[in-house]
Design an enzyme around this catalytic site. Structure first.
Site, PDB file in Angstrom:
ATOM      1  CG  LEU A  56      33.132  39.882  46.202  1.00  0.00           C
ATOM      2  CD1 LEU A  56      32.893  41.374  46.071  1.00  0.00           C
ATOM      3  CD2 LEU A  56      31.816  39.141  46.437  1.00  0.00           C
ATOM      4  CB  THR A  57      37.751  36.128  42.005  1.00  0.00           C
ATOM      5  OG1 THR A  57      38.502  35.418  43.011  1.00  0.00           O
ATOM      6  CG2 THR A  57      38.259  37.557  41.913  1.00  0.00           C
ATOM      7  N   GLY A  58      35.747  34.195  43.797  1.00  0.00           N
ATOM      8  CA  GLY A  58      35.447  32.805  44.113  1.00  0.00           C
ATOM      9  C   GLY A  58      36.663  31.930  44.276  1.00  0.00           C
ATOM     10  CE1 TYR A 113      49.142  51.089  48.585  1.00  0.00           C
ATOM     11  CE2 TYR A 113      48.934  51.866  46.342  1.00  0.00           C
ATOM     12  CZ  TYR A 113      48.376  51.600  47.564  1.00  0.00           C
ATOM     13  OH  TYR A 113      47.038  51.843  47.762  1.00  0.00           O
TER      14      TYR A 113
END
Length: 346
Positions: free
Chosen positions: A242-244, A53
């Site tokens: 999935l937050t839209g 990372y």
């Protein structure tokens, strides 16, 4: 925030784990430290990182930066003991150590590098980021072919790595170890060899798991239940889908998709209908869709701890709120209906 015993171990961890993969690209050092403080204040004591990372993109010149940010927090505060820290050794094509594969020798060198960057003498959970061989994760299931695998070589590699992990545990540099992006057969071999050699078994899996990615629910869930392994679920909001915020096939400035337009293959023609089905369930129940998605992972029959990630304090607050969210039976039933209607959308 509730705490749980992680698998068959002595580790007492928060039921939500703080992910850190954006620290050093989308998030600055100060923002990473702020996220650690915010999560601690909410009761989180479990943190996951990796030597490769930050991501988006992975660059050879920035690998290890996320661990350094965690290490600078440890040095500044003197509160290393507040955290259960998990990190990972990266394999081929991970930009670390010249893209070398995982081996017993690599474990020793990679671990020393992580300990130095994290400013600690030990890691609570040391994970193998992905297998050296080809597996069906990362959207590779559409063309997975195991016939190229050399079983004898794979088992010899596993024995070599197990010996290195055992040496590190004997030296007190690792408390427990785990797998990531592993398969059912691979996990069974690690368990079998560890028992045969009389060394520590893997404690956890870290695999992708969300409303949109449920490969885990089958053989791996059965194996983990019977062998006492926990799942650390990465991407529980499906990299933001999935937050839209991506509905309508949009790319908000500064979002993960602005750096990775396909979200590593997750953006497909099928995904938009699946996401809309879950967004509709959240709207009908008056729930934030991201909080619903994270809370759902904690309802599973095998111990599952979501690894949450955020780039803003507001996003982190929503993810943390899932710890207090209890999904009613009608929401869970609707979710299962949506899963049957939209299986494996990417």
């Amino acid at each position: 925030m509730r705490t749980v015993t992680l698998g068959r171990s002595d580790l007492k961890v928060s039921e939500i784990c703080l992910g850190t993969m954006t620290w050093g690209t989308q998030n600055s050092e100060a923002e990473g430290h702020s996220q650690m403080d915010q999560a601690l204040a909410a009761g989180v004591n479990f943190l996951d990182t990796a030597e490769m990372y930050p991501v988006n993109p992975v660059r050879a010149e920035t690998i290890g930066r996320t661990e350094e940010i965690i290490g600078s927090w440890n040095r500044r505060t003197g509160r290393r003991g507040d955290w259960i820290i998990a990190t990972k050794i990266t394999g081929e094509d991970g930009k670390a150590r010249g893209d070398e594969p995982i081996s017993g020798d690599a474990v020793g060198r990679a671990l020393e590098g992580s300990l130095k960057r994290l400013a600690t003498d030990y890691v609570d959970l040391y994970q193998l980021h992905w297998p050296n061989r080809d597996v069906y994760h990362f959207r590779a299931g559409w063309h997975f072919d195991p016939r190229s695998h050399d079983k004898a070589a794979i088992l010899a590699h596993m024995e070599d790595v197990l010996q290195a992990l055992d040496r590190a545990m004997t030296a007190g540099k690792i408390r427990h170890w785990g797998l990531s992006n592993e398969t059912c057969w691979g996990t069974a071999m690690w368990l079998q060899l560890a028992d045969r050699m009389g060394v520590a078994r893997p404690l956890t899996h870290q695999n992708e798991y969300s409303l949109l990615c449920r490969l885990w629910d089958l053989d791996l869930a059965e194996l983990s239940h019977n062998e006492g392994m926990a799942l650390l679920a990465f991407s529980p909001v499906a990299t933001g889908l999935l937050t839209g915020k991506y509905q309508g096939d949009v790319i908000p400035p500064g979002s993960r998709r602005s750096l990775n337009p396909t979200l590593s293959g997750r953006v497909t023609e099928r995904v938009w209908g699946a996401v809309e089905a879950y967004l509709a369930i959240a709207r009908a129940a008056g729930l934030d869709p991201a909080a619903m998605a994270v809370a759902w992972t904690m309802t599973r029959p095998v111990q599952t701890l979501p690894i949450i990630g955020a780039t803003t304090p507001g996003q982190l607050a929503i993810a943390l709120s899932a710890a207090e969210l209890r999904l009613p039976p009608e929401v869970l039933a609707a979710i299962e209906g949506a899963h049957k209607a939209h299986p494996w959308p990417y």
